[in-house]
Motif scaffolding. Structure first.
Motif: not given
Length: 1250
Positions: A408-410, A440-457
């Motif tokens: 995860g992010p440091n 909203k999509k970008l802000k949500e994707a950068l908010s957490s690992v799970e959200a990023f994985e969801k939007h990227y996939l």
């Protein structure tokens, strides 16, 4: 009508051209509704300058109250606020009122217009019948309209219009109203054309000053955009789009020049660091915030590009070209990234990725808003590029912000995320209420690992499905590879392997070398983590043999294999089978002997040349090749192989047919700039793209196994080629095998297996097919001539070849040849036999013992082992039988008949077949051998005449390829008639006859008394080869017979002109033909000729024919007839006819032919003429052979001969003609010529030379 208060100009397509209204506002208000509705109903043709095509436009107008503040100030270039036309409205019909107030008001209005230089005006006088009735002091002769025209429109009378009762429904009112609208449209269009033309000239002048210092692109941008606004206001969206495209191209060129070192001063404002990256805004027709920044010169590069594209997008959607928006958007996003690099703009890391991601989604949402679902699905190919680009940028943001790593992010990654979100600013009001807005999509994707994985996939799978839907499998698999890298970083090798294997299929089928290597490395890492050892070893073998890797990497993967191979197997089935294509590459296999055909028990070696693909030496415990044995009849396959590979080698292809693909053919293209002498563009073009990019079938490559290694089963065979303890060095190696040959049959190499500890490298199918054959042969005897043709009459050598096969020739074995009288075997003391091994080596020579008896010739054979060849030569002599005459056409036309003979004829030469019966010691049956001998000579004879003298000519032709010496040529009459003498006219006793040449011999035939009825003659000669004159001379004879050798009739002719000394072309000449009977018929001739007697005169009937086969003469009148010839010696009959020469020169006489005329016994006899000559003009020429020889076409063309068959019914007997025998008619006209002079009036001389 709009209010008169000033409002800020809103730049939208709802703006309309401004038209000011002065005068009676109440009057105009009453007409305003009708005017605004009916003005745009009819189109007007707009003709523009500079050769631009005319267009039909609908004019609308924004009518406002006239104010002096609305008139343009000096230097104001705004077109949207420019009043294009000024109208003064009045309904005055009273002279006093006009003079008191209206005229003065008009003068003030005109003065203000002149002060501001406005010349586009119109005065409208509304005439009302009701007012006219109420007024008494109306001008009697002139109206108010005429007065106004005199006062204000001296030179422009069309500027004053009278409008009659516009609110009435009368025809006069409607006509007046229609005329007014036309005038209004015309004046308004004229004002548009004039003012837009002036504006374009000023804009062009401003653009030409762009090289001057102080020129600003932002100022010029606002000017040209003003023109675009006007076109958009006129709903000419294409022209408006052109203005923005020109601005886009101009700015792009300046950026490119800046990158090349030629920078403009005004570009400095666009080189400022980027502080906002909130993406494109396409939901507003005009982004006024960014436009204000451009107008103030404070816009960044992204601001300018965003605003410019938003305007282009709006116009394209108006033009109903939404898919062009996606293509331009993708190009814009890529170009902006490059332009920021060229301008060296300082950008926060990840800011561009945010801007591109937001812009891609904004474009997609804008397209979704103007298209329905079916249109979007049908045009996925236009939008999938934006989905892919957004996916890539989101992945880059995830890598930058630490959202892809396992941990995860440091803290540093979180700080970067905060900075990036700060640059986005606040969400725009247009998307604030949308749950799926890009912000909203970008802000949500950068908010957490799970959200990023969801939007990227979600984005990745959506893009992959789109690519699959449109058939772009390569792009889908490329995205899958990106997903695999994501899963690997997330610690999920199982999911990553599936995507990597899909990508691997494309790279293998299309031969992408470097991506293939990189993907295999990733697959190897997945397989190692998943503990898939069989697949991992196979992939390691492929990587160890991959030349794209460094030596250290290759050695690492090679050691992985060797380490596993050296481990002890846990069970019998612990071996791992790998594909040999990754271990070695077969080059060629060479047979010793080269024929690959050996007898049972013989030694056959196979030398295999292969190239080891491993980076270091590998010790192979055993290299084996399994063999498949069949009991098929050997010989066929080996013979074919020997014909294709004379040196006994089998060459293996460099790649299997399934994986072979054409090589990449690239060529460089360059384009020179037409204006500048430098290079404009350069690139690379693939010439065979249609071959490389074609769709491949589902067949997998033989070089790269895609199936499980367990499918590479090793066959167990009883017979194998083996080589133990072999060390394969990197590069070329040579291995020698000894092949088994215990049984006769066909041996086929099926598999090749190299065992290295627990690892077996297997080649499941050897291609092309490699076979060798072992035979067990029966003894064979063949007898062949040493030359191409055996000649009869001369000693000839024949070759005896014995293939012993499995038989061993013992002491006392002999060949028994049956003797024939026509072909004896000649003995020779020096006859010897040669013994040759199966490999072609000479083993020894031995003398032959030949014994002959009356019926058998015995040849004792020397001792010969099995599968050897025994060769020896024998001389035989075929006697030439007495050769009777063949059925040949003689020179004089007679056909002689030959007697039956055993000799047959082949291509002109007589052929004699001799059968020889041979008894062999290894067989109880006799072998019948046929030998064909060719008679070296071919003979013809001819009977020649010269008046009453007779000559016999014999032509001997050498039809062989050997030259002969010919002597003692004699001709003998076998009946030995005393009154007959043959006098030789030959001067040479010896003649040399070359091959394919002839020798002629002539004898004169003389007799006394009654001529002979028939002659039986024999021609004989002695011959020997010309290159061996001392050899024994051989006789040759030829028999023939002659009948009716005496001459019965003589034909002579003369051609005389009628008046002149010489014949001339086109002039008639007299042809006189004389037929003379030379002898009285004897008893034998009476049976062949038909005679008739009339008044004591005995006559015979003859038919004559005069034809010219060379078309030199035209026969006039009758060309044939029948005459009655007295049967008496020297009886003569003359026939005269007219002929005409067609050419000048020495012309040969026409051909004169004489036949026997044989009337049928049933037909009435023709009475003879008083002059002993009968001519018939109705003759039947039924003999087809004679018709063909006599050119019946020329006869019938002259109308002298008619077929009686056309006049009489079928079955009625018809007369016939019959040719005389050879030599019975002597034609004295053959070879004669007559001189023909050209006609005196001919200017062109035609001479015939024969």
């Amino acid at each position: 009508m709009e209010t008169h208060e000033e409002k800020p100009i809103i730049y939208t397509m709802e703006n309309k051209p401004i038209v000011t209204c002065a005068g009676d506002q109440t009057l105009f208000t009453a007409l305003y509704g009708s005017l605004t509705q009916q003005l745009p109903r009819e189109p007007m043709e707009w003709r523009r300058s500079y050769g631009r095509a005319p267009k039909m436009i609908y004019l609308e107008a924004n009518f406002v109250q006239f104010k002096e503040e609305l008139l343009p100030k000096e230097g104001n270039k705004a077109l949207l606020t420019f009043p294009f036309l000024h109208i003064y409205w009045t309904d005055c019909c009273d002279t006093e009122v006009y003079k008191a107030s209206v005229k003065e008001d008009m003068q003030r209005w005109q003065g203000v217009l002149k002060l501001h230089g406005s010349v586009d005006w119109l005065i409208v006088v509304v005439e009302n019948d009701n007012k006219k009735k109420n007024k008494t002091n109306i001008l009697p002769r002139t109206s108010i309209v005429d007065k106004i025209r005199n006062d204000f429109c001296n030179k422009q009378s069309d500027r004053c219009v009278a409008l009659s009762d516009p609110l009435k429904e009368s025809s006069r009112s409607q006509e007046s109203w229609s005329s007014f609208l036309t005038k209004l449209r015309t004046l308004l269009l004229m004002s548009f054309t004039k003012n837009l033309g002036r504006f374009e000239d000023e804009m062009r002048t401003l653009r030409e000053k762009r090289t001057e210092p102080g020129w600003s692109f932002c100022d010029y941008f606002m000017v040209q955009e003003e023109l675009a606004f006007v076109f958009e206001m006129l709903q000419q969206f294409e022209d408006a789009l052109v203005q923005y495209d020109e601005l886009d191209a101009l700015f792009t060129q300046y950026v490119l020049n800046f990158g090349a070192g030629d920078g403009a001063n005004w570009l400095g404002s666009f080189c400022e660091p980027v502080r906002s990256w909130n993406g494109l805004l396409l939901r507003r027709p005009i982004d006024m915030e960014k436009r204000d920044l451009i107008q103030r010169g404070e816009a960044s590069l992204l601001d300018l590009r965003s605003y410019l594209f938003s305007r282009q997008c709006t116009l394209l959607i108006f033009l109903q070209r939404p898919w062009e928006v996606t293509a331009r958007a993708l190009e814009l996003l890529h170009n902006c990234v490059q332009e920021l690099r060229l301008l060296e703009v300082c950008v926060v890391s990840g800011a561009l990725d945010c801007w591109v991601f937001l812009s891609c989604l904004e474009v997609l949402h804008r397209i979704e808003g103007c298209c329905d679902r079916s249109q979007l699905e049908a045009n996925v190919s236009h939008t999938v590029g934006l989905w892919t680009y957004a996916t890539e940028k989101l992945k880059s943001l995830g890598d930058l912000c630490g959202l892809v790593s396992e941990n995860g992010p440091n803290s540093e990654d979180l700080n970067k995320t905060v900075d990036l979100l700060a640059g986005l600013g606040a969400e725009r009001p247009e998307t604030a209420n949308s749950l799926q807005s890009p912000y909203k999509k970008l802000k949500e994707a950068l908010s957490s690992v799970e959200a990023f994985e969801k939007h990227y996939l979600e984005l990745s799978h959506a893009a992959m499905e789109m690519y699959r839907a449109i058939g772009r499998l390569r792009s889908a698999r490329l995205l899958g590879k990106s997903l695999a890298e994501f899963y690997m970083r997330k610690g999920d090798p199982q999911s990553a392997e599936n995507f990597l294997l899909e990508s691997l299929k494309s790279y293998v089928s299309e031969s992408w070398s470097l991506p293939l290597t990189h993907t295999r490395k990733q697959i190897a890492e997945c397989q190692k983590q998943l503990q898939k050892m069989d697949e991992y070893l196979q992939t390691s073998a492929l990587l160890a043999s991959d030349a794209n890797l460094s030596d250290d990497e290759r050695k690492h993967f090679c050691q992985e294999i060797l380490t596993f191979a050296s481990q002890a197997a846990e069970s019998k089935d612990g071996r791992v089978a790998l594909s040999m294509s990754s271990f070695t590459q077969l080059h060629e296999l060479r047979f010793r002997p080269a024929s690959a055909l050996v007898h049972v028990g013989a030694v056959l070696q196979l030398e295999l040349h292969l190239c080891s693909l491993m980076p270091e030496p590998v010790r192979v415990e055993q290299l084996t090749a399994s063999i498949h044995f069949t009991l098929e009849q050997p010989g066929t396959t080996a013979q074919k192989r020997a014909a294709q590979n004379p040196d006994g080698t089998v060459t293996f292809p460099a790649a299997s047919p399934a994986s072979a693909s054409p090589a990449l053919e690239l060529c460089e293209i360059q384009e020179l700039s037409p204006s500048e002498s430098g290079l404009s563009t350069a690139g690379v073009v693939c010439k065979n793209m249609h071959l490389l990019m074609r769709r491949h079938d589902s067949a997998t490559s033989l070089d790269t196994p895609h199936t499980a290694p367990a499918a590479l089963a090793v066959e167990d065979g009883a017979q194998m080629l083996k080589a133990s303890d072999v060390t394969l060095l990197p590069g070329n190696n040579s291995i020698v095998f000894t092949a088994p040959s215990q049984k006769p049959g066909t041996y086929t190499l099926r598999q090749l297996c190299a065992s290295v500890g627990r690892v077996q490298f297997v080649l499941p199918h050897i291609y092309p097919v490699v076979q060798y054959e072992v035979y067990s042969q029966e003894p064979q005897l063949t007898i062949q001539p040493l030359t191409e043709n055996l000649l009869a009459g001369l000693p000839q050598q024949v070759k005896f070849t014995i293939l012993t096969g499995h038989y061993s020739v013992k002491k006392g074995d002999a060949l028994q040849l049956s003797n024939t009288e026509s072909m004896p075997v000649l003995h020779s003391s020096s006859c010897s036999a040669r013994i040759i091994s199966s490999t072609g080596e000479l083993v020894g020579e031995s003398a032959l013992s030949i014994q002959s008896s009356e019926k058998v010739t015995s040849i004792s054979l020397p001792l010969t082992p099995p599968y050897h060849t025994l060769e020896f030569l024998l001389e035989v002599l075929c006697h030439i039988p007495s050769c009777p005459a063949r059925a040949e056409h003689l020179t004089n036309g007679q056909i002689s008949h030959r007697a039956r003979s055993r000799a047959r004829f082949n291509s002109g030469a007589a052929v004699i077949d001799q059968k020889v019966s041979v008894d062999c010691p290894w067989s109880i049956y006799s072998t019948l051998v046929s030998l064909t001998f060719h008679v070296p000579f071919k003979v013809k004879h001819s009977l020649l005449s010269a008046g009453r003298r007779k000559f016999i000519q014999v032509c001997l032709q050498n039809v062989s390829d050997t030259n002969f010496q010919l002597t003692n040529q004699t001709l003998v009459e076998t009946q030995q008639t005393p009154s007959l003498e043959l006098l030789s006219l030959n001067t040479k006793a010896h003649s040399l006859v070359f091959r394919q040449q002839c020798v002629f011999s002539v004898w004169e035939l003389r007799w006394s008394g009654v001529p002979p009825v028939s002659l039986e003659c024999v021609f004989s000669a002695i011959f020997a080869p010309a290159d061996a004159p001392d050899a024994a001379l051989k006789p040759y004879s030829y028999e023939f017979s002659l009948e009716r050798v005496s001459t019965l009739y003589s034909v002579r002719a003369e051609i005389r002109p009628d008046a002149d000394e010489h014949c001339r072309t086109g002039a008639l000449c007299r042809l006189e033909v004389s037929l003379t009977r030379l002898t009285e018929p004897c008893d034998t001739d009476q049976s062949e000729e038909e005679f008739s007697e009339s008044e004591g005169l005995r006559t015979s009937r003859l038919m004559y024919e005069v034809i010219d086969n060379h078309s030199n003469w035209a026969v006039c009148g009758k060309s044939s007839g029948v005459v009655s010839m007295p049967v008496a010696a020297m009886a003569t009959h003359k026939v005269q006819m007219e002929v005409m020469p067609l050419f000048a020169g020495q012309l040969p006489f026409p051909n004169i032919r004489v036949f026997k005329y044989l009337p049928h016994h049933a037909s009435a006899a023709l009475p003879p003429d008083t002059d002993s000559c009968v001519e018939n003009d109705s003759l039947s020429l039924l003999d087809k052979a004679l018709e063909e020889q006599g050119d019946t076409a020329s006869l019938r063309s002259r109308g002298s001969v008619q077929s009686l068959g056309e006049q009489q019914p079928r079955g009625v007997p018809l007369p016939k003609r019959q040719a005389f025998g050879p030599g019975q008619v002597f034609n004295g006209t053959q070879g004669r010529q007559v001189l023909v002079l050209p006609a005196s009036d001919h200017h062109v001389l035609e001479v015939n030379v024969t």
